[in-house]
Design an enzyme around this catalytic site. Structure first.
Site, PDB file in Angstrom:
ATOM      1  N   ARG A  33      13.190 -17.757 -16.375  1.00 58.64           N
ATOM      2  CA  ARG A  33      14.790 -17.347 -16.122  1.00 58.64           C
ATOM      3  C   ARG A  33      15.068 -17.374 -14.823  1.00 58.64           C
ATOM      4  O   ARG A  33      16.027 -16.362 -14.222  1.00 58.64           O
ATOM      5  CB  ARG A  33      14.278 -15.738 -16.735  1.00 58.64           C
ATOM      6  CG  ARG A  33      14.342 -15.597 -17.965  1.00 58.64           C
ATOM      7  CD  ARG A  33      15.348 -16.133 -19.111  1.00 58.64           C
ATOM      8  NE  ARG A  33      15.095 -15.476 -20.237  1.00 58.64           N
ATOM      9  CZ  ARG A  33      14.458 -16.099 -21.234  1.00 58.64           C
ATOM     10  NH1 ARG A  33      13.493 -17.028 -20.958  1.00 58.64           N
ATOM     11  NH2 ARG A  33      14.066 -15.530 -22.447  1.00 58.64           N
ATOM     12  N   GLU A  74      17.179  -9.230 -15.404  1.00 59.27           N
ATOM     13  CA  GLU A  74      17.061 -10.720 -15.729  1.00 59.27           C
ATOM     14  C   GLU A  74      18.747 -11.082 -15.778  1.00 59.27           C
ATOM     15  O   GLU A  74      18.895 -12.261 -15.476  1.00 59.27           O
ATOM     16  CB  GLU A  74      16.640 -10.961 -16.939  1.00 59.27           C
ATOM     17  CG  GLU A  74      16.466 -12.524 -17.598  1.00 59.27           C
ATOM     18  CD  GLU A  74      17.203 -12.725 -18.881  1.00 59.27           C
ATOM     19  OE1 GLU A  74      18.375 -13.240 -18.797  1.00 59.27           O
ATOM     20  OE2 GLU A  74      16.836 -12.327 -19.819  1.00 59.27           O
ATOM     21  N   CYS A  97      18.880  -9.996 -23.072  1.00 64.75           N
ATOM     22  CA  CYS A  97      17.620  -9.030 -22.323  1.00 64.75           C
ATOM     23  C   CYS A  97      18.120  -8.757 -20.950  1.00 64.75           C
ATOM     24  O   CYS A  97      18.511  -9.688 -20.548  1.00 64.75           O
ATOM     25  CB  CYS A  97      16.402  -9.788 -22.397  1.00 64.75           C
ATOM     26  SG  CYS A  97      15.610  -9.838 -24.268  1.00 64.75           S
TER      27      CYS A  97
HETATM   28  N1  EPU Z   1       8.889  -5.257 -29.302  1.00 70.11           N
HETATM   29  C1  EPU Z   1       8.839  -3.888 -29.717  1.00 70.11           C
HETATM   30  N2  EPU Z   1       9.965  -3.100 -29.294  1.00 70.11           N
HETATM   31  C2  EPU Z   1      10.866  -3.657 -29.199  1.00 70.11           C
HETATM   32  C3  EPU Z   1      11.378  -5.022 -28.837  1.00 70.11           C
HETATM   33  C4  EPU Z   1      10.167  -5.904 -29.084  1.00 70.11           C
HETATM   34  O1  EPU Z   1       7.936  -3.252 -29.905  1.00 70.11           O
HETATM   35  O2  EPU Z   1      12.184  -2.980 -28.789  1.00 70.11           O
HETATM   36  C5  EPU Z   1       7.687  -6.065 -29.500  1.00 70.11           C
HETATM   37  C6  EPU Z   1       7.929  -7.089 -30.854  1.00 70.11           C
HETATM   38  O3  EPU Z   1       7.829  -6.511 -32.118  1.00 70.11           O
HETATM   39  C7  EPU Z   1       7.016  -8.204 -30.436  1.00 70.11           C
HETATM   40  C8  EPU Z   1       6.841  -8.250 -29.019  1.00 70.11           C
HETATM   41  O4  EPU Z   1       7.568  -6.948 -28.540  1.00 70.11           O
HETATM   42  O5  EPU Z   1       5.834  -7.881 -31.102  1.00 70.11           O
HETATM   43  C9  EPU Z   1       7.759  -9.318 -28.208  1.00 70.11           C
HETATM   44  O6  EPU Z   1       9.256  -9.168 -28.804  1.00 70.11           O
HETATM   45  P1  EPU Z   1      10.042 -10.390 -28.888  1.00 70.11           P
HETATM   46  O7  EPU Z   1       9.534 -11.401 -29.884  1.00 70.11           O
HETATM   47  O8  EPU Z   1      11.677  -9.895 -29.309  1.00 70.11           O
HETATM   48  O9  EPU Z   1      10.306 -11.335 -27.570  1.00 70.11           O
HETATM   49  P2  EPU Z   1      10.467 -10.570 -26.183  1.00 70.11           P
HETATM   50  O10 EPU Z   1       9.347 -11.202 -25.217  1.00 70.11           O
HETATM   51  O11 EPU Z   1      11.069  -9.122 -25.976  1.00 70.11           O
HETATM   52  C10 EPU Z   1      11.798 -12.695 -25.406  1.00 70.11           C
HETATM   53  C11 EPU Z   1      13.029 -13.134 -24.620  1.00 70.11           C
HETATM   54  C12 EPU Z   1      14.177 -13.042 -25.416  1.00 70.11           C
HETATM   55  C13 EPU Z   1      14.129 -14.215 -26.589  1.00 70.11           C
HETATM   56  C14 EPU Z   1      13.048 -13.628 -27.435  1.00 70.11           C
HETATM   57  C15 EPU Z   1      12.722 -14.277 -28.589  1.00 70.11           C
HETATM   58  C16 EPU Z   1      12.772 -12.297 -22.271  1.00 70.11           C
HETATM   59  C17 EPU Z   1      13.007 -11.418 -21.368  1.00 70.11           C
HETATM   60  N3  EPU Z   1      13.053 -12.064 -23.608  1.00 70.11           N
HETATM   61  O12 EPU Z   1      12.020 -11.415 -25.679  1.00 70.11           O
HETATM   62  O13 EPU Z   1      15.163 -13.530 -24.481  1.00 70.11           O
HETATM   63  O14 EPU Z   1      15.298 -14.067 -27.492  1.00 70.11           O
HETATM   64  O15 EPU Z   1      11.739 -13.698 -26.534  1.00 70.11           O
HETATM   65  O16 EPU Z   1      11.779 -15.636 -28.120  1.00 70.11           O
HETATM   66  O17 EPU Z   1      12.073 -13.228 -21.888  1.00 70.11           O
HETATM   67  C18 EPU Z   1      17.087 -13.035 -23.102  1.00 70.11           C
HETATM   68  O18 EPU Z   1      16.574 -13.980 -22.129  1.00 70.11           O
HETATM   69  O19 EPU Z   1      18.277 -12.625 -22.913  1.00 70.11           O
HETATM   70  C19 EPU Z   1      16.454 -12.956 -24.436  1.00 70.11           C
HETATM   71  C20 EPU Z   1      16.950 -12.046 -25.092  1.00 70.11           C
END
Ligand code: EPU
Length: 309
Positions: free
Chosen positions: A174, A296, A225
């Site tokens: 990022r 971010e 995010c």
């Molecule tokens: N989770 C929770 N509660 C929440 C959100 C997530 O328990 O409110 C848990 C999910 O159930 C899962 C884990 O956390 O087990 C990871 O969640 P997710 O798959 O949504 O991935 P993330 O790491 O939270 C990242 C990117 C997103 C991208 C998603 C999907 C970052 C900061 N975020 O989110 O990117 O869309 O993976 O691949 O790297 C963005 O950059 O704007 C963004 C949204």
């Protein structure tokens, strides 16, 4: 109209004076800028940049406005967008392709999928422009744009055209050397994907899309995010959720009930509400688990504005 920008519309007719940033950001937050200008051709972009440089008018490339928070006081300068002349997609050999910086990332992803180019399926639901997304190294599903980037073309403050190899942008999670900087306006980006069956690429895109629809508040005003994942496999969203902050709000800025790393604008949120909410989330993460959450999204702060002026 501010005298500094008088005449800008003669160079770029798609200019609105005294336009609020709410109109050009997905957060729908931010006070008025002196002007919002969409350059539709490389010539218009060059002319506009020279005009602004000659008058020392600050400017800020906005792309699709999907990763930005502008202050409520507004932006003392010009918000720049790219129009039709920056939305071409051309193909080379062996999965090579070049996209105009003004094209939306989902459109690029859909076109290359149809052409049977794999490797960028993750980008199909990222609501940014190609240029903005390359400048911040947007990503999803543990992949990012720079892993496929070959090089970019850009124009400098004085309207000079340059080409840069991907390595010069130093893409990391990022972030890139260009994030937040305005001295290089990206005009196109060249990537290399892999040749594949178009149906397989489209199927994978659809799977990613369904996951995002299920887990993210895509229909609400937000900037995606808010925080970077803090590393070691820790998701900022999961952490904020565990801290019990889902639904917590300041004014109309609310930690999303659906994905805790999104802050949504439930009505008329102000930038100060979002900043206060960010500070509260960071303070709780530090106090309870000792983790420093880094933002971010790009915060165009009063300090930055003073530097630009
Ligand atoms: N989770 C929770 N509660 C929440 C959100 C997530 O328990 O409110 C848990 C999910 O159930 C899962 C884990 O956390 O087990 C990871 O969640 P997710 O798959 O949504 O991935 P993330 O790491 O939270 C990242 C990117 C997103 C991208 C998603 C999907 C970052 C900061 N975020 O989110 O990117 O869309 O993976 O691949 O790297 C963005 O950059 O704007 C963004 C949204």
């Amino acid at each position: 109209m501010r005298p500094e920008v008088r005449g800008l519309d003669a160079l770029a007719p798609d200019t609105q004076f005294d336009q609020a940033a709410t109109h050009v950001t997905t957060f729908r937050i931010g006070g008025p800028a002196w002007a919002v200008t969409r350059a539709h051709t490389p010539e218009q972009l060059r002319d506009v940049l020279r005009f602004l440089a000659e008058r020392s008018v600050p400017y800020r490339m906005v792309g699709k406005g999907s990763n930005l928070l502008f202050p409520d006081e507004g932006y003392p300068g010009v918000l720049l967008l790219l129009g039709d002349g920056f939305s071409e997609l051309t193909y080379g050999e062996n999965g090579l392709f070049t996209a105009g910086a003004g094209m939306s990332l989902p459109r690029m992803a859909n076109l290359i999928a149809r052409a049977g180019i794999a490797g960028l399926e993750f980008s199909a639901q990222i609501p940014g422009s190609v240029g903005g997304s390359v400048a911040v190294n947007a990503g999803a599903f543990a992949q990012d744009l720079h892993s496929k980037l070959i090089g970019v073309r850009a124009v400098t403050r004085m309207g000079e055209e340059i080409a840069l190899p991907a390595a010069a942008l130093r893409g990391a999670y990022r972030s890139t050397a260009l994030k937040g900087r305005q001295d290089f306006i990206l005009t196109e980006a060249t990537f290399r994907g892999e040749s594949a069956d178009a149906r397989d690429v489209q199927r994978k895109q659809k799977e990613y899309g369904l996951y995002r629809e299920k887990t993210q508040p895509l229909k609400m005003a937000s900037a995606g995010c808010v925080f970077k994942n803090p590393g070691k496999g820790c998701s900022a969203g999961a952490l904020i959720d565990q801290l019990g902050l889902k639904g917590h709000s300041v004014g109309d800025a609310q930690v999303s009930e659906k994905h805790a790393n999104f802050i949504v604008n439930t009505g008329h949120a102000r930038a100060v509400d979002v900043l206060e909410l960010i500070a509260q989330v960071q303070a709780k993460a530090m106090a309870e688990v000792g983790i420093q959450l880094e933002t971010e999204i790009e915060l165009v702060t009063a300090g930055q504005l003073a530097m630009a002026a």
